[in-house]
Design a protein around this motif. Structure first.
Motif, mmCIF file in Angstrom:
data_model
loop_
_atom_site.group_PDB
_atom_site.id
_atom_site.type_symbol
_atom_site.label_atom_id
_atom_site.label_comp_id
_atom_site.label_asym_id
_atom_site.label_seq_id
_atom_site.Cartn_x
_atom_site.Cartn_y
_atom_site.Cartn_z
ATOM 1 N N GLN A 295 0.914 -0.932 0.057
ATOM 2 C CA GLN A 295 0.307 0.390 -0.092
ATOM 3 C C GLN A 295 0.618 1.131 -0.312
ATOM 4 O O GLN A 295 0.601 2.642 0.410
ATOM 5 N N LEU A 296 1.600 0.713 0.244
ATOM 6 C CA LEU A 296 2.793 2.098 0.355
ATOM 7 C C LEU A 296 3.220 2.883 -1.276
ATOM 8 O O LEU A 296 3.205 1.872 -2.391
ATOM 9 N N PRO A 297 3.885 3.387 -2.112
ATOM 10 C CA PRO A 297 4.283 3.962 -2.734
ATOM 11 C C PRO A 297 5.315 3.554 -3.456
ATOM 12 O O PRO A 297 6.484 3.743 -2.740
ATOM 13 N N GLN A 298 5.446 3.405 -3.973
ATOM 14 C CA GLN A 298 6.278 2.439 -5.005
ATOM 15 C C GLN A 298 7.561 2.770 -5.666
ATOM 16 O O GLN A 298 8.773 2.709 -6.490
ATOM 17 N N SER A 299 7.501 4.446 -6.712
ATOM 18 C CA SER A 299 7.866 4.889 -7.112
ATOM 19 C C SER A 299 7.420 6.453 -6.735
ATOM 20 O O SER A 299 6.212 6.877 -6.627
ATOM 21 N N LEU B 69 7.956 9.962 0.707
ATOM 22 C CA LEU B 69 7.969 8.981 2.247
ATOM 23 C C LEU B 69 9.472 8.724 2.769
ATOM 24 O O LEU B 69 9.749 9.003 4.196
ATOM 25 N N LYS B 70 10.256 8.359 1.551
ATOM 26 C CA LYS B 70 11.463 8.660 2.374
ATOM 27 C C LYS B 70 12.342 9.919 2.537
ATOM 28 O O LYS B 70 12.378 10.044 3.827
ATOM 29 N N SER B 71 11.300 11.205 2.486
ATOM 30 C CA SER B 71 11.962 12.799 3.341
ATOM 31 C C SER B 71 10.981 12.489 4.414
ATOM 32 O O SER B 71 12.002 13.208 5.445
ATOM 33 N N ALA B 72 10.399 12.361 4.025
ATOM 34 C CA ALA B 72 8.927 11.767 5.456
ATOM 35 C C ALA B 72 10.151 11.631 6.597
ATOM 36 O O ALA B 72 10.298 11.467 7.712
ATOM 37 N N VAL C 33 4.706 14.273 8.839
ATOM 38 C CA VAL C 33 4.939 12.593 8.782
ATOM 39 C C VAL C 33 3.716 12.019 8.608
ATOM 40 O O VAL C 33 3.118 12.243 8.067
ATOM 41 N N LEU C 34 2.632 13.119 8.660
ATOM 42 C CA LEU C 34 1.211 13.130 9.127
ATOM 43 C C LEU C 34 0.534 13.260 7.545
ATOM 44 O O LEU C 34 -0.337 12.023 7.609
ATOM 45 N N PHE C 35 1.158 14.506 6.247
ATOM 46 C CA PHE C 35 0.577 13.910 4.795
ATOM 47 C C PHE C 35 1.289 13.241 4.154
ATOM 48 O O PHE C 35 0.464 12.631 3.108
ATOM 49 N N PHE C 36 3.299 12.977 4.605
ATOM 50 C CA PHE C 36 3.051 11.961 3.362
ATOM 51 C C PHE C 36 3.736 10.752 3.914
ATOM 52 O O PHE C 36 4.592 9.929 3.432
ATOM 53 N N ILE C 37 3.344 10.199 4.945
ATOM 54 C CA ILE C 37 3.844 9.305 5.243
ATOM 55 C C ILE C 37 2.490 8.296 5.853
ATOM 56 O O ILE C 37 0.898 8.437 6.036
ATOM 57 N N PRO D 299 7.134 10.949 -6.907
ATOM 58 C CA PRO D 299 7.113 11.970 -6.547
ATOM 59 C C PRO D 299 6.779 11.816 -4.800
ATOM 60 O O PRO D 299 6.547 11.494 -4.021
ATOM 61 N N LYS D 300 5.440 10.578 -4.719
ATOM 62 C CA LYS D 300 4.472 10.105 -2.803
ATOM 63 C C LYS D 300 5.625 9.365 -2.715
ATOM 64 O O LYS D 300 6.223 9.366 -1.498
ATOM 65 N N ARG D 301 6.756 8.925 -3.528
ATOM 66 C CA ARG D 301 8.018 7.971 -2.658
ATOM 67 C C ARG D 301 8.693 8.199 -1.915
ATOM 68 O O ARG D 301 9.385 8.305 -0.752
#
Length: 425
Positions: free
Chosen positions: A24-28, A35-38, A203-207, A30-32
């Motif tokens: 369910q996590l982004p696999q590729s 996720l890394k940045s968050a 964290v709230l918005f990007f994880i 900008p969203k991934r």
């Protein structure tokens, strides 16, 4: 009255298959990246307690009757909250949800860091700051364990190095903000803790909320209604905790004695020693970016290399009076430190899964926190035994602790290799 049995009575309702949270996590895309940045943003807060040491002398303006120890406690006592949280927080991560725990931790960091501004009593400020320490203790293991939960292989190794760099970057940002505020009015330095709210929003918005389900403990398995078996904690987790205690004790000889050692040399001033410390921070920040590349070539030997670099740095400081040599030692210590910390985080998670990764990582951070408390007492005890009371020569004692760490790692690696050979046979 009909005795007919309906289909719904005869056939149990099918339990829907649970989707793997990782899928369910982004696999590729900008969203991934976000996720890394968050996840990395959590590491930016980890030094937000220690860097406030810069305001200790200013506190005396408002509390002139406070003892030196009471002033120092403003920085040291909050670490007690950190120690408690690292010990218990990892165990609660799978119950509360890892994203939820990140939000709680960052919020406590803000509350415990900002609200003391409105407390007129020094002891009250110090006590409230324990909340900030506790909040940091909750997110500290998650800042590393979420990397091994969400990413694998080389991608995880690279992010572990970035995590180490993010710690140094956060310390630089917060300490720079504090320095700027102090030049205006030190009373407003508490506002730097709004940075914790910024991280909380990230964290709230990007994880994704799916992170809450990573390793979450279920009372019953959806497939066979059998209680779920929790993975056993690997020996590497306990070894990592022991290693961190010994390492942090030796590293602490640098933190408590470098400035005193500089003045003792008679040729290196306190200002020059402060420059060495800056070199250490910058080296740590840059070195972390190359951890993944180095590990791809040397594997887990990176731990031995990292500690050897720090041991050499301590020996240089304890046996030379050249500023150039001390600066070189600063580079060695900074790079060695930012390679050792991700090495330990990977070590303790080699045989874990998301159900125990946060707890395993918390053991390592707990060991580091405990070891960070020991150096003053270790120095005092060793001074009695060896007769060496010189802060300058104490650096050799710190190097001795690094040698012990290297021996332990070599023994552990040999033991793991032997186990692997037995399994293959």
């Amino acid at each position: 009255m009909s005795d007919a049995i309906t289909v719904s009575d005869a056939v149990p309702a099918e339990v829907p298959a649970k989707v793997d949270p990782l899928l369910q996590l982004p696999q590729s895309g900008p969203k991934r990246v976000m996720l890394k940045s968050a996840i990395l943003s959590l590491a930016l807060l980890l030094q937000s307690i220690s860097v406030t040491a810069a305001v200790v002398s200013s506190l005396k303006q408002d509390f002139p009757n406070a003892s030196a120890m009471e002033l120092q406690c403003f920085v040291t006592v909050p670490v007690l909250g950190n120690i408690i949280a690292t010990l218990i927080g990892g165990r609660f991560a799978t119950k509360i949800g890892k994203k939820n725990l990140c939000i709680i931790g960052t919020l406590l960091c803000f509350i415990g860091g900002f609200l003391p501004m409105f407390v007129p009593v020094l002891d009250g400020q110090t006590a409230l700051r324990v909340l900030a320490g506790f909040g940091l203790g909750l997110i500290q293991p998650l800042s590393a364990s979420l990397i091994v939960d969400c990413f694998k292989g080389e991608e995880a190794d690279i992010l572990m190095g970035f995590q180490s760099s993010a710690v140094g970057l956060g310390a630089t940002i917060i300490s720079s903000c504090i320095a700027g505020i102090i030049s205006f009015d030190w009373h407003y330095f508490y506002y730097v803790y709004f940075f914790a709210l910024v991280v909380m929003v990230i964290v709230l918005f990007f994880i994704p909320n799916a992170v809450n389900d990573l390793g979450r403990e279920e009372a019953v398995s959806a497939e066979n209604s059998v209680p779920k078996q929790r993975k056993k904690m690997p020996i590497s987790a306990y070894f990592g905790m022991l290693l961190q205690i010994i390492f942090a004790t030796g590293y602490g000889f640098y933190t408590i004695n470098l400035s005193l050692a500089a003045e003792e040399t008679g040729t290196i001033t306190a200002v020059q020693a402060a420059t060495v410390i800056t070199i250490i921070s910058v080296s740590s920040l840059i070195g972390g970016l190359f951890f993944g590349l180095v590990k791809s070539f040397v594997g887990m030997w990176v731990g031995v290399i990292a500690i050897s670099m720090q041991g050499i740095a301590l020996l240089i400081w304890g046996n030379t009076t050249s500023l150039v040599a001390w600066n070189v030692a600063g580079v060695l210590l900074g790079v060695g430190f930012c390679w050792f910390m991700p090495y330990v985080n990977i070590l303790v998670n080699e045989h874990t899964d998301p159900s125990i990764s946060a707890e395993a990582t918390s053991y390592a951070f707990f060991g580091n926190s405990v070891g960070s408390f020991i150096p003053p007492y270790a120095f005092a005890a060793l001074s009695v035994i060896t007769g060496i009371t010189s802060p300058w020569k104490s650096m050799n004692m710190g190097a001795a602790f690094m040698v012990v760490c290297i021996v332990l790692i070599l023994v552990f690696m040999a033991s793991e290799k032997k186990k692997s050979a037995v399994v293959v046979a």
